[in-house]
Scaffold this active site. Structure first.
Site, mmCIF file in Angstrom:
data_model
loop_
_atom_site.group_PDB
_atom_site.id
_atom_site.type_symbol
_atom_site.label_atom_id
_atom_site.label_comp_id
_atom_site.label_asym_id
_atom_site.label_seq_id
_atom_site.Cartn_x
_atom_site.Cartn_y
_atom_site.Cartn_z
ATOM 1 C CG HIS A 55 -0.013 -0.288 1.808
ATOM 2 N ND1 HIS A 55 -0.446 -1.584 3.160
ATOM 3 C CD2 HIS A 55 0.551 0.549 3.029
ATOM 4 C CE1 HIS A 55 0.434 -0.961 4.510
ATOM 5 N NE2 HIS A 55 1.105 0.486 4.146
HETATM 6 C C1 T46 Z 1 3.112 0.460 7.134
HETATM 7 C C2 T46 Z 1 3.711 -0.912 7.580
HETATM 8 C C3 T46 Z 1 5.258 -1.113 7.701
HETATM 9 C C4 T46 Z 1 -4.201 -0.527 12.828
HETATM 10 O O1 T46 Z 1 -5.529 -1.182 13.785
HETATM 11 N N1 T46 Z 1 -4.273 0.468 13.827
HETATM 12 C C5 T46 Z 1 -2.669 0.785 13.252
HETATM 13 O O2 T46 Z 1 -1.771 2.210 13.752
HETATM 14 C C6 T46 Z 1 -2.383 -0.100 12.374
HETATM 15 C C7 T46 Z 1 -0.382 0.309 12.073
HETATM 16 C C8 T46 Z 1 -2.594 -0.681 12.102
HETATM 17 N N2 T46 Z 1 -3.833 -1.584 12.774
HETATM 18 C C9 T46 Z 1 -4.924 -2.103 11.745
HETATM 19 C C10 T46 Z 1 -5.584 -2.503 10.659
HETATM 20 C C11 T46 Z 1 -5.527 -3.600 10.138
HETATM 21 O O3 T46 Z 1 -6.843 -4.267 10.548
HETATM 22 O O4 T46 Z 1 -4.052 -3.521 12.079
HETATM 23 C C12 T46 Z 1 -4.368 -5.076 11.063
HETATM 24 C C13 T46 Z 1 -3.365 -4.943 10.599
HETATM 25 O O5 T46 Z 1 -2.517 -3.696 9.781
HETATM 26 P P1 T46 Z 1 -1.824 -3.609 7.865
HETATM 27 O O6 T46 Z 1 -2.557 -4.769 7.351
HETATM 28 O O7 T46 Z 1 -2.363 -2.293 7.297
HETATM 29 O O8 T46 Z 1 -0.591 -4.105 8.144
HETATM 30 P P2 T46 Z 1 0.554 -3.976 8.296
HETATM 31 O O9 T46 Z 1 1.620 -4.504 8.294
HETATM 32 O O10 T46 Z 1 0.456 -4.273 6.331
HETATM 33 O O11 T46 Z 1 0.696 -2.719 7.399
HETATM 34 C C14 T46 Z 1 1.474 -1.394 8.557
HETATM 35 C C15 T46 Z 1 0.951 -0.441 8.690
HETATM 36 O O12 T46 Z 1 -0.274 -0.399 8.546
HETATM 37 C C16 T46 Z 1 1.776 0.434 7.353
HETATM 38 O O13 T46 Z 1 1.033 1.782 7.642
HETATM 39 O O14 T46 Z 1 3.114 1.382 6.305
HETATM 40 O O15 T46 Z 1 2.558 -1.537 8.252
#
Ligand code: T46
Length: 139
Positions: A55
């Site tokens: 993303h």
């Molecule tokens: C990024 C990479 C390096 C939250 O509720 N609060 C938060 O602050 C974050 C970061 C995530 N979430 C929830 C949203 C999803 O349901 O945690 C779950 C996993 O998040 P995501 O799929 O976005 O995780 P990654 O590891 O793909 O991405 C994260 C960050 O979202 C993003 O900003 O750059 O780590």
């Protein structure tokens, strides 16, 4: 930031203190990072072969640190890709807004620590690559 480039993203050496007790690295607002840190999160227990990210953010600045273990981060500005290996807890990868990122090749026990400029806002994410390309190239 539609006009940002992968060359705006860079590895930053952290202020690190070595002693016979071990090492300690510091990140301070306005010093190592060009933004105020408003949120800290970390991912861990990542299964082998799993990728994260895929993303871009419209406004968010981040500093990613391999607090433990290693992983790779591939950055993409819609024209150029750069891949970074994060494998030292004394350095961090600054990612500016408007950059697609994929994190993969996580080692066993890897911890991806993220210092972020904003609180969580799901509206700040672009999670579709075609939409990202349109956002960058303004079509
Ligand atoms: C990024 C990479 C390096 C939250 O509720 N609060 C938060 O602050 C974050 C970061 C995530 N979430 C929830 C949203 C999803 O349901 O945690 C779950 C996993 O998040 P995501 O799929 O976005 O995780 P990654 O590891 O793909 O991405 C994260 C960050 O979202 C993003 O900003 O750059 O780590």
């Amino acid at each position: 930031m539609k006009e940002s480039k992968v060359y705006d993203c860079t590895m930053i050496a952290l202020d690190t203190h070595h002693s016979r007790k071990g090492n300690l690295s510091v990140v301070s607002n306005g010093r190592e990072v060009p933004f105020d840190i408003r949120r800290v999160y970390y991912s861990y227990d990542i299964p082998g072969g799993q990728a994260r990210g895929a993303h871009a953010h419209k406004q968010l600045y981040q500093l990613l640190i391999a607090a433990s273990g290693s992983f790779t981060v591939t950055l993409d500005d819609g024209s150029v890709r750069r891949t970074f290996l994060l494998n030292h807890p004394y350095e961090g990868l600054l990612i500016v807004p408007g950059i697609w990122r994929v994190l993969d090749d996580f080692s066993s026990g890897a911890i991806c620590l993220c210092l972020a400029s904003e609180t969580y806002d799901k509206e700040d994410y672009i999670r579709d690559y075609d939409e990202f390309i349109q956002y960058k190239h303004g079509q």
